[in-house]
Design a protein around this motif. Structure first.
Motif, PDB file in Angstrom:
ATOM      1  N   THR A 148      14.882  81.975  88.569  1.00  0.00           N
ATOM      2  CA  THR A 148      15.091  82.223  87.406  1.00  0.00           C
ATOM      3  C   THR A 148      14.187  83.910  87.750  1.00  0.00           C
ATOM      4  OG1 THR A 148      12.344  81.795  87.593  1.00  0.00           O
ATOM      5  CG2 THR A 148      14.088  79.763  86.479  1.00  0.00           C
ATOM      6  N   THR A 149      14.118  84.557  88.959  1.00  0.00           N
ATOM      7  CA  THR A 149      14.265  85.729  89.237  1.00  0.00           C
ATOM      8  C   THR A 149      15.277  86.953  88.856  1.00  0.00           C
ATOM      9  OG1 THR A 149      12.861  85.077  91.047  1.00  0.00           O
ATOM     10  CG2 THR A 149      13.218  87.418  90.744  1.00  0.00           C
ATOM     11  N   GLY A 150      14.800  88.175  88.380  1.00  0.00           N
ATOM     12  CA  GLY A 150      16.346  88.553  88.142  1.00  0.00           C
ATOM     13  C   GLY A 150      16.522  89.666  89.087  1.00  0.00           C
ATOM     14  N   VAL A 151      18.029  89.925  89.202  1.00  0.00           N
ATOM     15  CA  VAL A 151      18.714  90.170  90.152  1.00  0.00           C
ATOM     16  C   VAL A 151      17.946  91.848  90.977  1.00  0.00           C
ATOM     17  CG1 VAL A 151      20.531  90.616  91.280  1.00  0.00           C
ATOM     18  CG2 VAL A 151      20.573  88.378  90.423  1.00  0.00           C
ATOM     19  N   ALA A 152      18.066  92.419  89.166  1.00  0.00           N
ATOM     20  CA  ALA A 152      17.739  93.643  89.509  1.00  0.00           C
ATOM     21  C   ALA A 152      16.401  94.564  89.849  1.00  0.00           C
ATOM     22  CB  ALA A 152      17.593  94.100  88.008  1.00  0.00           C
ATOM     23  N   GLY A 153      15.744  94.255  89.604  1.00  0.00           N
ATOM     24  CA  GLY A 153      13.734  94.245  90.117  1.00  0.00           C
ATOM     25  C   GLY A 153      14.254  93.943  91.480  1.00  0.00           C
ATOM     26  N   LEU A 154      14.681  92.096  91.781  1.00  0.00           N
ATOM     27  CA  LEU A 154      14.523  91.455  93.259  1.00  0.00           C
ATOM     28  C   LEU A 154      15.742  93.329  94.367  1.00  0.00           C
ATOM     29  CD1 LEU A 154      14.856  88.711  94.901  1.00  0.00           C
ATOM     30  CD2 LEU A 154      16.861  89.813  94.924  1.00  0.00           C
ATOM     31  N   THR A 155      16.671  94.032  93.717  1.00  0.00           N
ATOM     32  CA  THR A 155      17.372  94.543  94.462  1.00  0.00           C
ATOM     33  C   THR A 155      16.947  95.488  94.721  1.00  0.00           C
ATOM     34  OG1 THR A 155      19.447  93.172  93.359  1.00  0.00           O
ATOM     35  CG2 THR A 155      19.438  95.439  94.399  1.00  0.00           C
ATOM     36  N   LEU A 156      16.567  96.215  93.819  1.00  0.00           N
ATOM     37  CA  LEU A 156      16.468  97.616  93.479  1.00  0.00           C
ATOM     38  C   LEU A 156      14.662  97.868  94.175  1.00  0.00           C
ATOM     39  CD1 LEU A 156      16.534  98.825  90.218  1.00  0.00           C
ATOM     40  CD2 LEU A 156      17.605  99.596  91.687  1.00  0.00           C
ATOM     41  N   GLY A 157      13.947  96.502  94.688  1.00  0.00           N
ATOM     42  CA  GLY A 157      12.416  96.925  95.538  1.00  0.00           C
ATOM     43  C   GLY A 157      12.999  96.815  97.004  1.00  0.00           C
ATOM     44  N   GLY A 158      14.281  95.682  97.063  1.00  0.00           N
ATOM     45  CA  GLY A 158      14.724  95.262  98.860  1.00  0.00           C
ATOM     46  C   GLY A 158      14.874  93.820  98.154  1.00  0.00           C
ATOM     47  N   GLY A 159      14.637  93.408  98.244  1.00  0.00           N
ATOM     48  CA  GLY A 159      14.902  91.481  97.767  1.00  0.00           C
ATOM     49  C   GLY A 159      15.555  90.582  99.381  1.00  0.00           C
ATOM     50  N   PHE A 160      14.316  89.852  99.616  1.00  0.00           N
ATOM     51  CA  PHE A 160      14.544  89.081 100.708  1.00  0.00           C
ATOM     52  C   PHE A 160      14.566  87.364 100.318  1.00  0.00           C
ATOM     53  CE2 PHE A 160       9.972  90.348 100.879  1.00  0.00           C
ATOM     54  CZ  PHE A 160       9.495  89.331 101.012  1.00  0.00           C
ATOM     55  N   GLY A 161      14.924  86.314 101.029  1.00  0.00           N
ATOM     56  CA  GLY A 161      14.825  85.103 100.500  1.00  0.00           C
ATOM     57  C   GLY A 161      15.635  84.057 102.731  1.00  0.00           C
ATOM     58  N   TRP A 162      16.273  82.699 101.901  1.00  0.00           N
ATOM     59  CA  TRP A 162      16.386  82.452 102.711  1.00  0.00           C
ATOM     60  C   TRP A 162      18.145  82.953 103.956  1.00  0.00           C
ATOM     61  CZ3 TRP A 162      12.770  78.920 103.194  1.00  0.00           C
ATOM     62  CH2 TRP A 162      12.424  78.892 102.034  1.00  0.00           C
ATOM     63  N   LEU A 163      18.041  83.554 102.925  1.00  0.00           N
ATOM     64  CA  LEU A 163      19.201  84.561 104.002  1.00  0.00           C
ATOM     65  C   LEU A 163      19.648  85.994 104.467  1.00  0.00           C
ATOM     66  CD1 LEU A 163      22.567  83.599 101.310  1.00  0.00           C
ATOM     67  CD2 LEU A 163      20.999  82.068 103.357  1.00  0.00           C
ATOM     68  N   THR A 164      18.135  86.176 104.480  1.00  0.00           N
ATOM     69  CA  THR A 164      17.742  87.503 104.534  1.00  0.00           C
ATOM     70  C   THR A 164      17.685  87.676 106.812  1.00  0.00           C
ATOM     71  OG1 THR A 164      16.391  87.785 103.016  1.00  0.00           O
ATOM     72  CG2 THR A 164      15.629  89.155 105.074  1.00  0.00           C
ATOM     73  N   ARG A 165      17.385  86.409 107.272  1.00  0.00           N
ATOM     74  CA  ARG A 165      17.517  86.556 109.036  1.00  0.00           C
ATOM     75  C   ARG A 165      18.762  86.521 109.297  1.00  0.00           C
ATOM     76  NH1 ARG A 165      13.488  85.595 111.914  1.00  0.00           N
ATOM     77  NH2 ARG A 165      14.917  83.819 113.084  1.00  0.00           N
ATOM     78  N   SER A 166      19.578  86.083 108.534  1.00  0.00           N
ATOM     79  CA  SER A 166      21.434  86.178 108.647  1.00  0.00           C
ATOM     80  C   SER A 166      21.725  87.178 108.335  1.00  0.00           C
ATOM     81  CB  SER A 166      21.609  84.302 108.300  1.00  0.00           C
ATOM     82  OG  SER A 166      21.607  83.640 108.311  1.00  0.00           O
ATOM     83  N   TYR A 167      21.544  87.424 107.993  1.00  0.00           N
ATOM     84  CA  TYR A 167      22.224  88.476 106.563  1.00  0.00           C
ATOM     85  C   TYR A 167      21.731  89.995 106.263  1.00  0.00           C
ATOM     86  CZ  TYR A 167      25.819  84.974 107.193  1.00  0.00           C
ATOM     87  OH  TYR A 167      26.921  83.855 107.145  1.00  0.00           O
ATOM     88  N   GLY A 168      20.201  89.958 105.883  1.00  0.00           N
ATOM     89  CA  GLY A 168      19.825  90.971 105.781  1.00  0.00           C
ATOM     90  C   GLY A 168      19.081  90.947 104.119  1.00  0.00           C
ATOM     91  N   MET A 169      18.800  92.069 103.406  1.00  0.00           N
ATOM     92  CA  MET A 169      18.105  92.330 102.599  1.00  0.00           C
ATOM     93  C   MET A 169      19.032  92.619 101.805  1.00  0.00           C
ATOM     94  SD  MET A 169      14.404  94.055 103.258  1.00  0.00           S
ATOM     95  CE  MET A 169      13.900  93.527 101.574  1.00  0.00           C
ATOM     96  N   THR A 170      18.657  91.613 100.396  1.00  0.00           N
ATOM     97  CA  THR A 170      19.584  92.394  99.400  1.00  0.00           C
ATOM     98  C   THR A 170      20.099  93.343  99.226  1.00  0.00           C
ATOM     99  OG1 THR A 170      18.274  90.342  97.784  1.00  0.00           O
ATOM    100  CG2 THR A 170      19.984  91.977  96.733  1.00  0.00           C
ATOM    101  N   VAL A 171      19.201  94.547  99.622  1.00  0.00           N
ATOM    102  CA  VAL A 171      19.419  96.050  99.712  1.00  0.00           C
ATOM    103  C   VAL A 171      20.519  96.000 101.062  1.00  0.00           C
ATOM    104  CG1 VAL A 171      17.934  96.992  98.297  1.00  0.00           C
ATOM    105  CG2 VAL A 171      17.380  96.485 100.624  1.00  0.00           C
ATOM    106  N   ASP A 172      20.727  95.476 101.410  1.00  0.00           N
ATOM    107  CA  ASP A 172      21.188  95.503 102.759  1.00  0.00           C
ATOM    108  C   ASP A 172      23.099  95.488 102.291  1.00  0.00           C
ATOM    109  OD1 ASP A 172      19.449  96.773 103.994  1.00  0.00           O
ATOM    110  OD2 ASP A 172      19.005  94.922 104.947  1.00  0.00           O
TER     111      ASP A 172
END
Ligand SMILES: Cc1cc2nc3c(=O)[nH]c(=O)nc-3n(C[C@H](O)[C@H](O)[C@H](O)COP(=O)(O)OP(=O)(O)OC[C@H]3O[C@@H](n4cnc5c(N)ncnc54)[C@H](O)[C@@H]3O)c2cc1C
Length: 482
Positions: A148-172
């Motif tokens: 239920t988190t917003g994509v906008a705020g998450l992305t603008l601050g960086g963004g990490f989750g289950w796929l980050t170690r594989s494919y980087g942060m949301t900003v990447d």
């Protein structure tokens, strides 16, 4: 009544003629709400119930030209301005008391181009919206772990989750964005179009303007992945956390294992006797094949003697909602977080002590495992700088009654201070509370000076100040008309 009181950027009280509100209302596709409207109370609510602010106006924007009109209106009246994406940030900067709130929650269009592996996402979309649309094509972009988190705020601050170690942060994985800057001009930014502004957006929070859409690069994911939970009794906490830390030193990037220390929720796979007892939960996701995931994750079961586990093929989009029942909106929240470049025994001792001293049944400690692809990006490649963070600990102070405000906040602050001796000193702007403005410079580290210079170039008057604020390098005297 011929006017509405409002707060200026300097928080002086001024009067807004109702005729100006009426004209403004004609410029916003979704309309402009005031306290007199039935929809006003629902529109001003955000995820954290400690935030109870009453904006003078809420502009329900549906298209980019609405946002331009709202930015123009705020600048013209020097009106305190806030921007709401998903409304999840615990600091509550999405809502400006006495100000104008730009509400983007109606901008939820998502277009997926499976051939190019690109998704164009409206600024009001929630993680669940994006995962649903991209997983329909077996694709995904790394996002956070609460749907239920917003994509906008998450992305603008960086963004990490289950796929980050594989494919980087949301900003990447951000390929381009459309943004309305403080002068109400629309910019299409990417690595080749206004690269400085594009750099600043990738971690700089809401400081540079209002993003109305994002274009993300997608990766083949699932739709089923090896994922799930392994639950240990709290009595084994030191041992299992050390085993986890040691295991992580050589585990593959495809595997992400996070730990959660809290009271056991009534999960169906847990024996009833364990419900409500203190536990350590390891939540894991492997982004590769089911067979590789099962092999890679098997050692987690041997960290100690688990009470129970639920591991196996799991729809990725479904697991994105796994923690939603623990992170529902409407509760009081106060969070403190530390970044760690390594998890020494001292840090583990602090985490276990903090969990043992938990002041309430909803309080919990999340420790995210980072590294992998995220860590291979240079610290100055994006505004998000903390590429050395291998773990982010988040002390989730969470409770229902205002009478418990001081008790829970004191626990979070005390535990944060104890952990600081083991931490890097940097922070994650998406987790900072409203009283942590002094941590912003450290959170951007060596990138802060460049961000301040860009803030001066794009928002010299600090119109976008309802955020974890990056002060412009030198603020100019205001030359607006009001
Ligand atoms: C339960 C929960 C779980 C979370 N899990 C994770 C996680 O797994 N990983 C992670 O990285 N983070 C996580 N976060 C933190 C999350 O990334 C931030 O709270 C983020 O700011 C939420 O975005 P939002 O759009 O919902 O928030 P909002 O409160 O709407 O916005 C936050 C701020 O972002 C800015 N902003 C929002 N939209 C725009 C826009 N379109 N243009 C310009 N500025 C804008 C504004 O300054 C606003 O004040 C979590 C937060 C919560 C509450």
């Amino acid at each position: 009544m011929h006017a509405l009181p409002y707060l200026t950027l300097d928080r002086d009280v001024r009067q807004l003629p109702l005729s100006a509100v009426a004209t403004f209302n004609t410029q916003i596709s979704g309309g402009v709400l005031t306290a007199a409207d039935a929809a006003y109370d629902a529109a001003r609510k955000v995820w954290n119930a400690t935030i109870d602010r009453r904006p003078t106006l809420i502009a329900r924007c549906l298209v980019t030209s609405d946002v331009q009109a709202a930015v123009r209106f705020a600048a013209e009246h020097r009106m305190l301005l806030s921007v709401r994406g998903g409304g999840h940030h615990i600091a509550g900067n999405a809502v400006a008391e006495g100000g104008l709130m730009i509400d983007l929650s109606g901008m939820r269009t998502i277009d997926v181009d499976p051939a190019r592996r690109i998704a164009r996402v409206g600024a009001g979309a929630l993680l669940a919206d994006v995962d649903r649309a991209t997983q329909a094509h077996g694709l995904a972009v790394p996002l956070g772990i609460n749907s239920t988190t917003g994509v906008a705020g998450l992305t603008l601050g960086g963004g990490f989750g289950w796929l980050t170690r594989s494919y980087g942060m949301t900003v990447d994985n951000l390929a381009a964005a459309r943004i309305v800057t403080a002068d109400a001009v629309v910019h299409e930014v990417s690595a080749t179009s206004e690269p400085d502004l594009f750099w600043a957006l990738r971690g700089g929070g809401g400081n540079f303007g209002v993003v109305t859409s994002f274009e993300f690069r997608l990766h083949p994911v699932g739709p089923e992945l090896h994922a799930g939970l392994v639950v240990f009794p709290f009595a084994q906490a030191h041992r299992v956390l050390r085993a986890w830390r040691d295991f992580n030193a050589t585990s593959p990037d495809e595997l992400s294992v996070w730990s959660v220390l809290r009271k056991a929720p009534p999960l169906p796979f847990l024996p009833a006797a364990a419900h409500g007892t203190d536990v350590v939960i390891f939540a894991l996701v492997h982004s590769g094949s089911l067979e590789a995931g099962e092999r890679a994750a098997a050692p987690v079961l041997d960290f100690g003697e688990p009470i129970a586990s639920a591991l196996g093929p799991t729809p990725y989009a479904g697991f994105q909602g796994a923690f939603d029942p623990l992170l529902t909106p409407g509760q009081r929240n106060y969070w403190k977080s530390n970044n760690f470049s390594a998890l020494g025994d001292g840090a583990i001792d602090v985490i276990v002590t903090a969990a043992a001293e938990s002041p309430g049944p909803q309080c919990e400690i999340f420790v995210a495992q980072l590294g992998g692809a995220m860590a291979r990006v240079a610290a100055d490649a994006t505004a998000f700088v903390a590429r050395d963070a291998r773990y982010v600990m988040n002390l989730h102070g969470r409770w229902s009654e205002p009478a418990d405000d001081d008790k829970v906040r004191a626990w979070a602050r005390r535990s944060f201070r104890a952990a600081a001796a083991h931490a890097t000193g940097s922070g994650y702007v998406n987790f900072l509370t409203e009283d942590e403005g002094e941590r912003v410079a450290a959170s951007y580290g060596a990138n802060h000076a460049r961000l301040q210079a860009l803030k001066r170039r794009y928002d010299a008057h600090n119109l976008f100040r309802m955020n974890l604020n990056i002060a412009p390098a030198a603020e100019r005297a205001w030359q607006g008309s009001a």
